[in-house]
Design a protein around this motif. Structure first.
Motif, mmCIF file in Angstrom:
data_model
loop_
_atom_site.group_PDB
_atom_site.id
_atom_site.type_symbol
_atom_site.label_atom_id
_atom_site.label_comp_id
_atom_site.label_asym_id
_atom_site.label_seq_id
_atom_site.Cartn_x
_atom_site.Cartn_y
_atom_site.Cartn_z
ATOM 1 N N MET A 156 0.825 -1.206 0.000
ATOM 2 C CA MET A 156 0.000 0.000 0.000
ATOM 3 C C MET A 156 0.862 1.260 0.000
ATOM 4 O O MET A 156 0.550 2.240 -0.683
ATOM 5 C CB MET A 156 -0.946 0.000 1.203
ATOM 6 N N GLN A 157 1.956 1.244 0.746
ATOM 7 C CA GLN A 157 2.840 2.404 0.771
ATOM 8 C C GLN A 157 3.502 2.611 -0.590
ATOM 9 O O GLN A 157 3.615 3.742 -1.076
ATOM 10 C CB GLN A 157 3.917 2.235 1.845
ATOM 11 N N SER A 158 3.909 1.508 -1.226
ATOM 12 C CA SER A 158 4.524 1.605 -2.554
ATOM 13 C C SER A 158 3.533 2.174 -3.565
ATOM 14 O O SER A 158 3.892 3.000 -4.416
ATOM 15 C CB SER A 158 5.011 0.228 -3.009
ATOM 16 N N ALA A 159 2.280 1.726 -3.465
ATOM 17 C CA ALA A 159 1.254 2.225 -4.377
ATOM 18 C C ALA A 159 1.003 3.714 -4.158
ATOM 19 O O ALA A 159 0.881 4.484 -5.118
ATOM 20 C CB ALA A 159 -0.037 1.439 -4.182
ATOM 21 N N LEU A 160 0.933 4.128 -2.899
ATOM 22 C CA LEU A 160 0.722 5.543 -2.584
ATOM 23 C C LEU A 160 1.868 6.394 -3.112
ATOM 24 O O LEU A 160 1.651 7.445 -3.734
ATOM 25 C CB LEU A 160 0.565 5.722 -1.077
ATOM 26 N N ASP A 161 3.084 5.942 -2.891
ATOM 27 C CA ASP A 161 4.251 6.702 -3.349
ATOM 28 C C ASP A 161 4.271 6.826 -4.873
ATOM 29 O O ASP A 161 4.660 7.852 -5.419
ATOM 30 C CB ASP A 161 5.534 6.024 -2.866
ATOM 31 N N ALA A 207 -4.274 4.212 8.629
ATOM 32 C CA ALA A 207 -3.686 3.072 7.927
ATOM 33 C C ALA A 207 -2.190 2.928 8.193
ATOM 34 O O ALA A 207 -1.561 2.013 7.647
ATOM 35 C CB ALA A 207 -3.921 3.213 6.428
ATOM 36 N N THR A 208 -1.626 3.803 8.995
ATOM 37 C CA THR A 208 -0.184 3.839 9.320
ATOM 38 C C THR A 208 0.671 3.999 8.064
ATOM 39 O O THR A 208 1.772 3.462 7.979
ATOM 40 C CB THR A 208 0.271 2.599 10.113
ATOM 41 N N LEU A 209 0.161 4.753 7.098
ATOM 42 C CA LEU A 209 0.904 5.021 5.874
ATOM 43 C C LEU A 209 1.461 6.443 5.912
ATOM 44 O O LEU A 209 0.817 7.362 6.433
ATOM 45 C CB LEU A 209 0.000 4.866 4.653
ATOM 46 N N ALA A 210 2.655 6.621 5.369
ATOM 47 C CA ALA A 210 3.279 7.940 5.326
ATOM 48 C C ALA A 210 2.738 8.711 4.128
ATOM 49 O O ALA A 210 2.933 8.313 2.979
ATOM 50 C CB ALA A 210 4.791 7.803 5.225
ATOM 51 N N MET A 211 2.067 9.813 4.404
ATOM 52 C CA MET A 211 1.496 10.618 3.330
ATOM 53 C C MET A 211 2.583 11.476 2.687
ATOM 54 O O MET A 211 3.306 12.199 3.374
ATOM 55 C CB MET A 211 0.394 11.516 3.898
ATOM 56 N N PRO A 212 2.736 11.415 1.363
ATOM 57 C CA PRO A 212 3.743 12.235 0.682
ATOM 58 C C PRO A 212 3.448 13.723 0.859
ATOM 59 O O PRO A 212 2.329 14.114 1.209
ATOM 60 C CB PRO A 212 3.602 11.812 -0.783
#
Length: 250
Positions: A156-161, A207-212
């Motif tokens: 999910m993080q890779s997709a967001l980035d 979601a514990t994802l780092a927002m760009p």
């Protein structure tokens, strides 16, 4: 081209191309329930496409239908944002693309329900019920996978980035958009962007994802017909029957 006509094509093309992308996944979902859900979202978007393109065809006044606009325009004539034409990738990529689009789409439809054009307001009102479900669903799944296993979080993080640089085009207004705002047809970009960033930030935090960074460089060009190579492949598949057998219907 009439600015309003161009604006209608943008809305219709976004829904059309994303619908086609999701249709490619029919029978390939990670679970039966998800397979059906993706197909249902695709059908919702296709229904919205018909409303936008039908109005566009009427406004154009050349005797063309929504089918002509969907199946007989080339890539450079399409007005969709670049994010919807990006390949499906893995399920995490598909889901993140959907969430970013759904977030923008939800707040746009909210704004368009107050449009000075009664027809646009009516289409937005009908679409908003479906789009509300789309956003709730994709947001919930982003949280579940982002705050899931190390593998699901990494995907999910890779997709967001990878997709973040395509999210800004939806808020980069040009002369067409500015005219629609001035006429009271469309909502202001700054308000949409603020709502988008607030909601996306809340979901990514859960979601514990780092927002760009919000001010990161963004791709643009799709709204004026400058597309990636991916759109050509999608149109070739989607438009084949109508181009091979002109005028065919069933």
């Amino acid at each position: 081209m009439d600015p309003k006509l161009d604006y209608l094509l943008r809305q219709g093309d976004n829904a059309l191309i994303l619908s086609q992308q999701l249709c490619k996944l029919c029978g390939k979902g990670p679970a039966l329930e998800e397979d059906m859900a993706l197909a249902n979202v695709a059908l919702d978007l296709l229904g919205q496409t018909r409303m936008w393109l039908t109005y566009a065809a009427e406004l154009e006044g050349l005797g063309r239908s929504e089918d002509h606009l969907a199946y007989l325009r080339d890539a450079h004539q399409m007005r969709c944002c670049l994010i919807v034409e990006q390949p499906n990738g893995d399920y995490g990529f598909t889901l993140m693309r959907q969430f970013l689009f759904d977030t923008w789409h939800y707040f746009l439809m909210q704004g368009l329900t107050r449009s000075s054009d009664p027809r646009i307001a009516e289409i937005a009102e009908k679409s908003l019920k479906e789009v509300t479900y789309h956003l709730r669903r994709s947001g919930d799944l982003v949280v579940r996978l982002g705050d899931g296993t190390p593998e699901s979080r990494q995907r999910m993080q890779s997709a967001l980035d990878a997709l973040w640089s395509y999210s800004g085009e939806m808020f980069i207004y040009d002369e067409i958009d500015d005219q629609m705002v001035a006429q009271g047809v469309a909502p202001d970009a700054a308000d949409l962007r603020a709502s988008f960033l607030e909601h996306a930030g809340e979901i990514f935090a859960e979601a514990t994802l780092a927002m760009p960074p919000a001010d990161a460089w963004m791709h643009k060009g799709g709204k004026v017909g400058k597309h990636s190579e991916h759109l050509g492949y999608t149109l070739a598949e989607m438009q084949f029957l109508q181009r091979a057998y002109p005028g065919a219907d069933w």
